[in-house]
Design a protein around this motif. Structure first.
Motif, PDB file in Angstrom:
ATOM      1  N   UNK A 104      17.443  -8.753  -2.090  1.00 45.11           N
ATOM      2  CA  UNK A 104      17.110  -9.236  -3.416  1.00 45.11           C
ATOM      3  C   UNK A 104      15.845  -8.526  -3.891  1.00 45.11           C
ATOM      4  N   UNK A 105      15.792  -8.148  -5.145  1.00 50.01           N
ATOM      5  CA  UNK A 105      14.723  -7.315  -5.688  1.00 50.01           C
ATOM      6  C   UNK A 105      13.316  -7.787  -5.315  1.00 50.01           C
ATOM      7  N   UNK A 106      12.959  -9.075  -5.441  1.00 47.95           N
ATOM      8  CA  UNK A 106      11.595  -9.473  -5.095  1.00 47.95           C
ATOM      9  C   UNK A 106      11.204  -9.090  -3.671  1.00 47.95           C
ATOM     10  N   UNK A 107      12.166  -9.003  -2.762  1.00 47.52           N
ATOM     11  CA  UNK A 107      11.854  -8.609  -1.402  1.00 47.52           C
ATOM     12  C   UNK A 107      11.444  -7.157  -1.271  1.00 47.52           C
ATOM     13  N   UNK A 108      11.723  -6.347  -2.310  1.00 44.78           N
ATOM     14  CA  UNK A 108      11.345  -4.936  -2.292  1.00 44.78           C
ATOM     15  C   UNK A 108      10.068  -4.661  -3.085  1.00 44.78           C
ATOM     16  N   UNK A 109       9.475  -5.699  -3.627  1.00 45.79           N
ATOM     17  CA  UNK A 109       8.203  -5.552  -4.327  1.00 45.79           C
ATOM     18  C   UNK A 109       7.053  -5.661  -3.330  1.00 45.79           C
ATOM     19  N   UNK A 110       5.868  -5.098  -3.647  1.00 42.32           N
ATOM     20  CA  UNK A 110       4.723  -5.237  -2.743  1.00 42.32           C
ATOM     21  C   UNK A 110       4.453  -6.699  -2.411  1.00 42.32           C
ATOM     22  N   UNK A 111       4.185  -6.965  -1.139  1.00 43.04           N
ATOM     23  CA  UNK A 111       3.929  -8.330  -0.684  1.00 43.04           C
ATOM     24  C   UNK A 111       2.960  -8.296   0.478  1.00 43.04           C
ATOM     25  N   UNK A 112       2.565  -9.476   0.938  1.00 43.94           N
ATOM     26  CA  UNK A 112       1.561  -9.546   2.004  1.00 43.94           C
ATOM     27  C   UNK A 112       2.034  -8.863   3.280  1.00 43.94           C
ATOM     28  N   UNK A 113       3.311  -9.039   3.631  1.00 42.56           N
ATOM     29  CA  UNK A 113       3.818  -8.440   4.864  1.00 42.56           C
ATOM     30  C   UNK A 113       3.828  -6.909   4.793  1.00 42.56           C
ATOM     31  N   UNK A 114       4.285  -6.364   3.657  1.00 45.40           N
ATOM     32  CA  UNK A 114       4.317  -4.905   3.538  1.00 45.40           C
ATOM     33  C   UNK A 114       2.908  -4.325   3.455  1.00 45.40           C
ATOM     34  N   UNK A 115       1.982  -5.053   2.825  1.00 49.04           N
ATOM     35  CA  UNK A 115       0.603  -4.575   2.755  1.00 49.04           C
ATOM     36  C   UNK A 115      -0.017  -4.530   4.146  1.00 49.04           C
ATOM     37  N   UNK A 116       0.261  -5.551   4.949  1.00 50.09           N
ATOM     38  CA  UNK A 116      -0.246  -5.549   6.318  1.00 50.09           C
ATOM     39  C   UNK A 116       0.361  -4.404   7.122  1.00 50.09           C
ATOM     40  N   UNK A 117       1.679  -4.199   6.988  1.00 49.57           N
ATOM     41  CA  UNK A 117       2.337  -3.117   7.712  1.00 49.57           C
ATOM     42  C   UNK A 117       1.781  -1.758   7.296  1.00 49.57           C
ATOM     43  N   UNK A 118       1.481  -1.598   6.008  1.00 49.40           N
ATOM     44  CA  UNK A 118       0.886  -0.351   5.537  1.00 49.40           C
ATOM     45  C   UNK A 118      -0.483  -0.123   6.143  1.00 49.40           C
ATOM     46  N   UNK A 119      -1.291  -1.184   6.219  1.00 48.80           N
ATOM     47  CA  UNK A 119      -2.602  -1.072   6.862  1.00 48.80           C
ATOM     48  C   UNK A 119      -2.457  -0.658   8.321  1.00 48.80           C
ATOM     49  N   UNK A 120      -1.541  -1.306   9.046  1.00 52.39           N
ATOM     50  CA  UNK A 120      -1.339  -1.023  10.466  1.00 52.39           C
ATOM     51  C   UNK A 120      -0.893   0.428  10.654  1.00 52.39           C
ATOM     52  N   UNK A 121       0.006   0.901   9.789  1.00 57.17           N
ATOM     53  CA  UNK A 121       0.523   2.260   9.913  1.00 57.17           C
ATOM     54  C   UNK A 121      -0.578   3.297   9.687  1.00 57.17           C
ATOM     55  N   UNK A 122      -1.406   3.105   8.661  1.00 54.63           N
ATOM     56  CA  UNK A 122      -2.493   4.049   8.401  1.00 54.63           C
ATOM     57  C   UNK A 122      -3.505   4.008   9.543  1.00 54.63           C
ATOM     58  N   UNK A 123      -3.813   2.815  10.014  1.00 50.72           N
ATOM     59  CA  UNK A 123      -4.737   2.654  11.147  1.00 50.72           C
ATOM     60  C   UNK A 123      -4.248   3.444  12.353  1.00 50.72           C
ATOM     61  N   UNK A 124      -2.955   3.330  12.651  1.00 57.10           N
ATOM     62  CA  UNK A 124      -2.414   3.994  13.829  1.00 57.10           C
ATOM     63  C   UNK A 124      -2.338   5.501  13.627  1.00 57.10           C
ATOM     64  N   UNK A 125      -1.971   5.949  12.427  1.00 54.81           N
ATOM     65  CA  UNK A 125      -1.907   7.381  12.154  1.00 54.81           C
ATOM     66  C   UNK A 125      -3.285   8.029  12.299  1.00 54.81           C
ATOM     67  N   UNK A 126      -4.314   7.372  11.785  1.00 56.80           N
ATOM     68  CA  UNK A 126      -5.678   7.904  11.906  1.00 56.80           C
ATOM     69  C   UNK A 126      -6.120   7.878  13.368  1.00 56.80           C
ATOM     70  N   UNK A 127      -5.785   6.794  14.080  1.00 61.36           N
ATOM     71  CA  UNK A 127      -6.138   6.704  15.488  1.00 61.36           C
ATOM     72  C   UNK A 127      -5.542   7.835  16.302  1.00 61.36           C
ATOM     73  N   UNK A 128      -4.289   8.181  16.033  1.00 59.51           N
ATOM     74  CA  UNK A 128      -3.654   9.279  16.769  1.00 59.51           C
ATOM     75  C   UNK A 128      -4.294  10.615  16.430  1.00 59.51           C
ATOM     76  N   UNK A 129      -4.639  10.802  15.161  1.00 58.29           N
ATOM     77  CA  UNK A 129      -5.286  12.038  14.762  1.00 58.29           C
ATOM     78  C   UNK A 129      -6.632  12.196  15.471  1.00 58.29           C
ATOM     79  N   UNK A 130      -7.415  11.125  15.501  1.00 55.78           N
ATOM     80  CA  UNK A 130      -8.720  11.168  16.175  1.00 55.78           C
ATOM     81  C   UNK A 130      -8.541  11.479  17.661  1.00 55.78           C
ATOM     82  N   UNK A 131      -7.541  10.873  18.298  1.00 53.53           N
ATOM     83  CA  UNK A 131      -7.310  11.124  19.723  1.00 53.53           C
ATOM     84  C   UNK A 131      -6.979  12.595  19.966  1.00 53.53           C
ATOM     85  N   UNK A 132      -6.120  13.150  19.099  1.00 51.25           N
ATOM     86  CA  UNK A 132      -5.754  14.556  19.274  1.00 51.25           C
ATOM     87  C   UNK A 132      -6.954  15.482  19.099  1.00 51.25           C
TER      88      UNK A 132
END
Length: 260
Positions: free
Chosen positions: A229-257
């Motif tokens: 349903x369309x509202x489930x594809x709009x920005x929401x708290x769960x997707x915002x958290x997942x986006x934060x986690x993904x950027x955090x992990x991507x930066x963490x891997x870059x720093x490790x490398x």
């Protein structure tokens, strides 16, 4: 407050992380663009709208789901893969400082997801548990909170508690020291699927054989689901958290490398 050099470096790293992670990350070009509107209107508009677009990309379920799939370990642990392991290592993920119902501090929901799966594996395999996570200054070490939850709430015994580490690399180094003294070389490593590749690399660099035991997936790695349903594809708290986690992990891997 702890003013030692390791503690100051830890808080500096936290401050830098806050600046390069959502929600501040997309706000910075917006602020810069608005400040430049008077002198460089074209550049100002590009920066401001670029920040808005970045914010949408990091909060829309479709784009965040795609990013999470690139970063997560998609494979759940199989019973066959767990054979040969000698212990289970559960990594900390944070605390709630204000938890009066628990008499003070307790684990946050991320840490509880890991603890719950670690408890399930311990019951399934019969392997001993090691919990890993430290604290800053007068904080109770995460390992102490994890041990308490596993023993008091899940009815399990924790054999080892590594309570000095401040990050994933230290999780690996200090846990490996404890496990080598117990003649343990092969572990089931419990952390979030997004964090698993970086954590596995750190533990293997510390000399351990690692079988990943990921939990807490943020992307759907199975067959494509039916249109939501369309509202489930709009920005929401769960997707915002997942986006934060993904950027955090991507930066963490870059720093490790870059630091290898």
């Amino acid at each position: 407050m702890d003013f030692s050099l390791p503690a100051l470096l830890f808080w500096l790293k936290k401050l830098l992380a806050a600046l390069v992670l959502p929600p501040l990350l997309p706000l910075l070009p917006v602020i810069a663009g608005l400040l430049l509107l008077g002198r460089r209107p074209r550049l100002g508009r590009v920066l401001a709208w670029g920040g808005v677009a970045l914010n949408l990309l990091l909060t829309l379920p479709a784009s965040v789901g795609w990013l999470a799939k690139q970063l997560e370990d998609p494979r759940p642990l199989s019973l066959e893969a767990s054979r040969g392991a000698q212990a289970i290592v559960v990594l900390g993920a944070g605390r709630r400082d204000y938890a009066p119902e628990y008499g003070g501090e307790t684990l946050n929901r991320l840490a509880l997801e890991r603890v719950r799966y670690g408890a399930r594996l311990a019951r399934t395999t019969g392997l001993p548990l090691l919990v890993s996570g430290g604290g800053i200054g007068d904080e109770t070490a995460e390992a102490v909170l994890m041990k308490s939850a596993l023993e008091e709430d899940f009815g399990l015994t924790v054999r080892w508690a590594e309570a000095r580490s401040r990050d994933t690399r230290e999780n690996a180094l200090f846990s490996a020291q404890i496990l080598r003294e117990a003649d343990v070389r092969h572990v089931l490593l419990v952390t979030h699927a997004m964090h698993m590749p970086r954590a596995q690399a750190a533990f293997e660099s510390a000399g351990l054989i690692v079988t990943p035991a990921p939990t807490g997936w943020l992307a759907d790695h199975g067959a494509p689901s039916e249109a939501r349903f369309l509202p489930g594809q709009l920005p929401n708290a769960n997707s915002a958290y997942a986006g934060w986690f993904a950027v955090h992990e991507a930066i963490g891997r870059l720093v490790y490398r870059l630091s290898q």
